[in-house]
Design a protein around this motif. Structure first.
Motif, PDB file in Angstrom:
ATOM      1  N   VAL A   1       0.833  -1.204   0.000  1.00 28.14           N
ATOM      2  CA  VAL A   1       0.000   0.000   0.000  1.00 28.14           C
ATOM      3  C   VAL A   1       0.870   1.258   0.000  1.00 28.14           C
ATOM      4  O   VAL A   1       0.497   2.287  -0.573  1.00 28.14           O
ATOM      5  CB  VAL A   1      -0.955  -0.026   1.207  1.00 28.14           C
ATOM      6  CG1 VAL A   1      -1.689   1.313   1.360  1.00 28.14           C
ATOM      7  CG2 VAL A   1      -1.972  -1.152   1.050  1.00 28.14           C
ATOM      8  N   ALA A   2       2.049   1.167   0.601  1.00 31.20           N
ATOM      9  CA  ALA A   2       2.962   2.315   0.588  1.00 31.20           C
ATOM     10  C   ALA A   2       3.529   2.577  -0.802  1.00 31.20           C
ATOM     11  O   ALA A   2       3.941   3.699  -1.104  1.00 31.20           O
ATOM     12  CB  ALA A   2       4.106   2.079   1.585  1.00 31.20           C
ATOM     13  N   GLU A   3       3.533   1.550  -1.634  1.00 28.78           N
ATOM     14  CA  GLU A   3       4.213   1.650  -2.922  1.00 28.78           C
ATOM     15  C   GLU A   3       3.267   1.758  -4.108  1.00 28.78           C
ATOM     16  O   GLU A   3       3.677   2.205  -5.176  1.00 28.78           O
ATOM     17  CB  GLU A   3       5.099   0.408  -3.133  1.00 28.78           C
ATOM     18  CG  GLU A   3       6.225   0.262  -2.132  1.00 28.78           C
ATOM     19  CD  GLU A   3       7.337   1.262  -2.403  1.00 28.78           C
ATOM     20  OE1 GLU A   3       7.609   1.516  -3.593  1.00 28.78           O
ATOM     21  OE2 GLU A   3       7.915   1.779  -1.448  1.00 28.78           O
ATOM     22  N   HIS A   4       2.022   1.320  -3.958  1.00 27.93           N
ATOM     23  CA  HIS A   4       1.148   1.170  -5.121  1.00 27.93           C
ATOM     24  C   HIS A   4      -0.206   1.849  -4.886  1.00 27.93           C
ATOM     25  O   HIS A   4      -0.729   1.867  -3.767  1.00 27.93           O
ATOM     26  CB  HIS A   4       0.904  -0.308  -5.429  1.00 27.93           C
ATOM     27  CG  HIS A   4       2.167  -1.060  -5.729  1.00 27.93           C
ATOM     28  ND1 HIS A   4       2.773  -1.064  -6.964  1.00 27.93           N
ATOM     29  CD2 HIS A   4       2.959  -1.810  -4.918  1.00 27.93           C
ATOM     30  CE1 HIS A   4       3.868  -1.792  -6.916  1.00 27.93           C
ATOM     31  NE2 HIS A   4       4.015  -2.256  -5.694  1.00 27.93           N
ATOM     32  N   ALA A   5      -0.783   2.351  -5.963  1.00 25.41           N
ATOM     33  CA  ALA A   5      -2.090   3.004  -5.875  1.00 25.41           C
ATOM     34  C   ALA A   5      -3.202   1.980  -5.678  1.00 25.41           C
ATOM     35  O   ALA A   5      -4.266   2.313  -5.138  1.00 25.41           O
ATOM     36  CB  ALA A   5      -2.350   3.814  -7.140  1.00 25.41           C
ATOM     37  N   ARG A   6      -2.984   0.753  -6.137  1.00 25.44           N
ATOM     38  CA  ARG A   6      -4.008  -0.294  -5.985  1.00 25.44           C
ATOM     39  C   ARG A   6      -3.322  -1.601  -5.585  1.00 25.44           C
ATOM     40  O   ARG A   6      -2.308  -1.989  -6.184  1.00 25.44           O
ATOM     41  CB  ARG A   6      -4.800  -0.487  -7.270  1.00 25.44           C
ATOM     42  CG  ARG A   6      -5.826  -1.630  -7.224  1.00 25.44           C
ATOM     43  CD  ARG A   6      -6.831  -1.525  -8.367  1.00 25.44           C
ATOM     44  NE  ARG A   6      -7.694  -0.356  -8.181  1.00 25.44           N
ATOM     45  CZ  ARG A   6      -8.405   0.218  -9.153  1.00 25.44           C
ATOM     46  NH1 ARG A   6      -8.356  -0.284 -10.371  1.00 25.44           N
ATOM     47  NH2 ARG A   6      -9.151   1.273  -8.907  1.00 25.44           N
ATOM     48  N   VAL A   7      -3.874  -2.262  -4.585  1.00 22.42           N
ATOM     49  CA  VAL A   7      -3.346  -3.538  -4.105  1.00 22.42           C
ATOM     50  C   VAL A   7      -4.514  -4.510  -3.989  1.00 22.42           C
ATOM     51  O   VAL A   7      -5.548  -4.176  -3.403  1.00 22.42           O
ATOM     52  CB  VAL A   7      -2.661  -3.388  -2.721  1.00 22.42           C
ATOM     53  CG1 VAL A   7      -2.182  -4.744  -2.215  1.00 22.42           C
ATOM     54  CG2 VAL A   7      -1.502  -2.407  -2.801  1.00 22.42           C
ATOM     55  N   ALA A   8      -4.360  -5.685  -4.553  1.00 22.33           N
ATOM     56  CA  ALA A   8      -5.361  -6.743  -4.395  1.00 22.33           C
ATOM     57  C   ALA A   8      -4.715  -7.883  -3.613  1.00 22.33           C
ATOM     58  O   ALA A   8      -3.535  -8.192  -3.809  1.00 22.33           O
ATOM     59  CB  ALA A   8      -5.842  -7.247  -5.754  1.00 22.33           C
ATOM     60  N   SER A   9      -5.491  -8.483  -2.733  1.00 22.78           N
ATOM     61  CA  SER A   9      -4.896  -9.517  -1.890  1.00 22.78           C
ATOM     62  C   SER A   9      -5.874 -10.655  -1.607  1.00 22.78           C
ATOM     63  O   SER A   9      -7.067 -10.431  -1.377  1.00 22.78           O
ATOM     64  CB  SER A   9      -4.429  -8.921  -0.557  1.00 22.78           C
ATOM     65  OG  SER A   9      -3.863  -9.929   0.264  1.00 22.78           O
TER      66      SER A   9
ATOM     67  N   PRO B   1     -15.165 -17.256   1.673  1.00 30.00           N
ATOM     68  CA  PRO B   1     -13.880 -16.639   1.359  1.00 30.00           C
ATOM     69  C   PRO B   1     -14.071 -15.288   0.665  1.00 30.00           C
ATOM     70  O   PRO B   1     -15.142 -15.001   0.149  1.00 30.00           O
ATOM     71  CB  PRO B   1     -13.242 -17.660   0.420  1.00 30.00           C
ATOM     72  CG  PRO B   1     -14.400 -18.310  -0.268  1.00 30.00           C
ATOM     73  CD  PRO B   1     -15.491 -18.376   0.755  1.00 30.00           C
ATOM     74  N   ASN B   2     -12.996 -14.511   0.636  1.00 30.35           N
ATOM     75  CA  ASN B   2     -13.105 -13.190   0.023  1.00 30.35           C
ATOM     76  C   ASN B   2     -11.751 -12.690  -0.481  1.00 30.35           C
ATOM     77  O   ASN B   2     -10.708 -13.239  -0.155  1.00 30.35           O
ATOM     78  CB  ASN B   2     -13.712 -12.197   1.016  1.00 30.35           C
ATOM     79  CG  ASN B   2     -12.956 -12.176   2.330  1.00 30.35           C
ATOM     80  OD1 ASN B   2     -11.775 -11.871   2.352  1.00 30.35           O
ATOM     81  ND2 ASN B   2     -13.631 -12.534   3.430  1.00 30.35           N
ATOM     82  N   ILE B   3     -11.844 -11.651  -1.295  1.00 28.08           N
ATOM     83  CA  ILE B   3     -10.685 -10.956  -1.850  1.00 28.08           C
ATOM     84  C   ILE B   3     -10.812  -9.493  -1.467  1.00 28.08           C
ATOM     85  O   ILE B   3     -11.916  -8.939  -1.484  1.00 28.08           O
ATOM     86  CB  ILE B   3     -10.659 -11.073  -3.394  1.00 28.08           C
ATOM     87  CG1 ILE B   3     -10.546 -12.539  -3.826  1.00 28.08           C
ATOM     88  CG2 ILE B   3      -9.524 -10.246  -3.997  1.00 28.08           C
ATOM     89  CD1 ILE B   3      -9.214 -13.177  -3.542  1.00 28.08           C
ATOM     90  N   VAL B   4      -9.699  -8.842  -1.124  1.00 25.76           N
ATOM     91  CA  VAL B   4      -9.752  -7.403  -0.854  1.00 25.76           C
ATOM     92  C   VAL B   4      -9.019  -6.655  -1.969  1.00 25.76           C
ATOM     93  O   VAL B   4      -8.022  -7.138  -2.511  1.00 25.76           O
ATOM     94  CB  VAL B   4      -9.125  -7.033   0.516  1.00 25.76           C
ATOM     95  CG1 VAL B   4      -9.909  -7.666   1.647  1.00 25.76           C
ATOM     96  CG2 VAL B   4      -7.670  -7.408   0.583  1.00 25.76           C
ATOM     97  N   VAL B   5      -9.551  -5.492  -2.295  1.00 25.13           N
ATOM     98  CA  VAL B   5      -8.909  -4.572  -3.238  1.00 25.13           C
ATOM     99  C   VAL B   5      -8.772  -3.235  -2.521  1.00 25.13           C
ATOM    100  O   VAL B   5      -9.777  -2.671  -2.066  1.00 25.13           O
ATOM    101  CB  VAL B   5      -9.724  -4.414  -4.532  1.00 25.13           C
ATOM    102  CG1 VAL B   5      -9.019  -3.434  -5.475  1.00 25.13           C
ATOM    103  CG2 VAL B   5      -9.910  -5.769  -5.212  1.00 25.13           C
ATOM    104  N   ILE B   6      -7.549  -2.762  -2.398  1.00 28.10           N
ATOM    105  CA  ILE B   6      -7.256  -1.552  -1.625  1.00 28.10           C
ATOM    106  C   ILE B   6      -6.823  -0.453  -2.586  1.00 28.10           C
ATOM    107  O   ILE B   6      -5.936  -0.663  -3.424  1.00 28.10           O
ATOM    108  CB  ILE B   6      -6.142  -1.821  -0.595  1.00 28.10           C
ATOM    109  CG1 ILE B   6      -6.556  -2.966   0.333  1.00 28.10           C
ATOM    110  CG2 ILE B   6      -5.821  -0.560   0.195  1.00 28.10           C
ATOM    111  CD1 ILE B   6      -5.390  -3.586   1.080  1.00 28.10           C
TER     112      ILE B   6
END
Length: 435
Positions: free
Chosen positions: A156-164, A220-225
Motif C-alpha cells: 500500500v505504501a508503494e502502489h495506488a491499488r493492491v489486491a490480496s 472466502p473473500n478478496i480485498v482490493v485496496i
C-alpha cells in the motif's frame, strides 16, 4: 510415449458447472484427484467410483510424494486448485518440488480478476499480495517482515491499488485495522468481494478503513485496496532537520541534513537493503534509510526513552512501515536481528569498540559500517578498533556551513565538523587511507 504429467486444474466455487469441457474430460479420466476437501466435494458427484480422492487439508507436505508415486505408476493424476494456481497458488510449490516438466496447468480465472471485474476496477497495474496463511495477529508499530500482513501494508505504501487473497483469520477487517495502525486514513478505500461464484456472492465497494475495520465479511473473500488520493510528492530523503521531532529542550541533537546525506551515501544502500541504526536518536538517519531501502527493512535501537518516543512519532509521520525501533542499549538484542547489509552508528553508549567488532562479524559480504563522530576520542577508539579487526576503512571530515540572514544580506554560519568513518566488508577500496 511421452512422460506423464500431473494436471493442476483451476476451479472456482461454481464447481463442475464452471469447468471447461476439456477440464471435465481430464478430471473424469483421472485415477487420482487431489484437492482441499472443499474442492473435492465440488467434483466428487461427477466422478466414477474408480477415482481415488485424496484430501490434502493438513497434508500439503505429502502432496509431492503422492503425485510422484502416481506418475511413476503412470496413473492419471489431477490436483484441484482455486482459481489460477500460478498466482499465489500451489503450482509454484509443486514445480519447485517436482520440476516444471512434470506439471501441466489449466487455470481458471484468478479470483483477483473476478473481484476486480465485479468492482469494475482495472487490475493490470495492481500489486497482488496474499495473507492466505497462518493467523498473523493484529498489526503493531514496528512489525517486522515476518508478520503475515507485512507484504500488504508495504504494498500500500508503494502502489495506488493492491489486491490480496485473505484467510478467515487474516480477514478484511484485520487488514483495515492494520492500515489504520500504519497511519492511513481517509486517503485509502478498501473493497471486498466475498463468496465469488456462489449464490450468496456479496460485494462491498470502496469502504472507509474505519467502516471495514468494524465489520465482519463472509468468507472466502478478496480485498482490493485503493489509495483515494495521490500521496504527497515528498522527497525520498534529504528532509530538513525541522521536519523531525527532536528532544526538548535540547533541540538540535540530530544528525544534521548535510551529515545525514553523506552518511546515507556512504552506507551504499540498495532498494532491498537490511539496515541497522545503532543509537537512533530522533530516527532521522534510519527513517531516511527506510525510504531508500523501500523493499528492505530498518532495525533501530535507542536507549533514551525520550528520543525513542520521538523516533516513533517521526516514523508515524513518515508512515515508515518497514522500520522497527527497539528501546534499549546496544548490543542487547542485536543477536535477534538478521545480518545487515549496512549499519549506521550515531551513538554507542560507551560500547563502541565491542560494537565495531560485533558488526564487522555480522555484516553481509560487501556490507558497510558508517559511523559519525564529533569528538577526537571516539574517532581514535573507532579507528583503533577497525585497525585491530583488520578492516578496510576511510574517514571523511565534513565541515558544512549554512547561510543565515544578516541585515539585508547573508552570511555563512559554520556547523560543527563531523568525522564520517566508513568501514567495508570484503570490498577493497582504491583510496582507503590506511592502505
Amino acid at each position: 510415449m511421452s512422460a506423464p504429467r500431473c494436471l493442476i486444474l483451476g476451479i472456482l466455487d461454481d464447481g463442475w458447472e464452471g469447468l471447461s469441457a476439456a477440464g471435465r474430460a481430464r478430471l473424469a479420466a483421472s485415477r487420482i484427484v487431489i484437492g482441499a476437501r472443499r474442492t473435492l466435494d465440488l467434483v466428487a458427484p461427477h466422478l466414477g467410483a474408480d477415482v481415488e480422492l485424496r484430501d490434502m487439508d493438513g497434508a500439503l507436505g505429502k502432496t509431492p510424494e503422492w503425485v510422484r508415486a502416481a506418475l511413476a505408476d503412470r496413473l492419471p493424476v489431477t490436483l484441484l486448485a482455486t482459481g489460477d494456481p500460478l498466482c499465489h497458488g500451489i503450482a509454484r510449490f509443486l514445480v519447485d518440488k517436482l520440476g516444471a516438466e512434470k506439471i501441466e496447468v489449466q487455470p481458471a480465472p484468478s479470483t483477483v480478476a473476478l473481484a476486480c471485474a465485479r468492482l469494475n476496477k482495472t487490475w493490470q497495474d495492481a500489486a497482488i499480495r496474499s495473507c492466505h496463511g497462518a493467523d498473523a495477529g493484529e498489526w503493531f508499530d514496528g512489525a517486522t517482515p515476518g508478520h503475515g500482513l507485512y507484504g500488504i501494508v508495504r504494498a500500500v505504501a508503494e502502489h495506488a491499488r493492491v489486491a490480496s487473497f485473505t484467510s478467515p483469520a487474516n480477514s478484511p477487517d484485520r487488514v483495515a485495522r492494520a492500515l489504520l495502525a500504519a497511519g492511513y486514513g481517509t486517503d485509502v478505500r478498501i473493497s471486498v468481494a466475498a463468496r465469488l461464484c456462489l449464490p450468496d456472492e456479496a460485494i462491498f465497494a470502496d469502504l472507509t478503513l474505519e467502516d471495514a475495520a468494524a465489520r465482519e465479511f463472509p468468507d472466502p473473500n478478496i480485498v482490493v485496496i485503493d489509495r483515494a488520493a495521490v500521496p504527497s510528492p515528498r522527497a525520498v530523503f534529504g528532509f530538513e532537520d525541522s521536519d523531525f521531532v527532536q528532544r526538548q529542550p535540547e533541540k538540535g541533537l540530530i544528525t544534521k541534513l548535510e551529515a545525514r546525506a553523506v552518511s546515507l551515501a556512504k552506507l551504499g544502500l540498495r532498494a532491498d537493503s537490511l539496515v541497522w541504526d545503532i543509537g537512533a536518536g530522533s530516527g532521522s538517519v534510519g527513517l531516511e534509510a527506510s525510504r531508500i531501502a523501500r523493499l528492505g527493512h530498518v532495525w533501530a535501537i535507542e536507549k533514551n526513552i525520550g528520543d525513542a518516543a520521538n523516533a516513533r512519532e517521526n516514523a508515524k509521520r513518515l508512515q515508515a512501515t518497514n522500520y522497527t525501533l527497539v528501546e534499549g542499549k546496544a548490543p542487547d538484542g542485536l543477536d535477534a536481528w538478521p545480518d545487515p547489509d549496512a549499519v549506521f552508528i550515531g551513538g554507542s553508549g560507551g560500547e563502541l569498540a565491542g560494537l565495531i567488532e560485533l558488526i564487522l562479524a555480522r555484516l553481509k559480504p560487501a556490507g558497510r559500517l558508517v559511523m559519525n563522530f564529533v569528538t577526537i576520542e571516539n574517532l581514535a577508539t573507532a579507528t583503533a578498533a577497525l585497525a585491530a579487526a583488520g578492516a578496510q576503512w576511510d574517514v571523511t571530515m565534513l565541515s558544512a556551513a549554512r547561510s543565515q540572514p544578516i541585515l539585508d544580506m547573508h552570511r555563512l554560519a559554520a556547523q560543527n565538523p563531523v568525522w564520517i568513518v566508513t568501514a567495508y566488508k570484503n570490498t577493497p577500496q582504491a583510496e582507503n587511507n590506511n592502505e
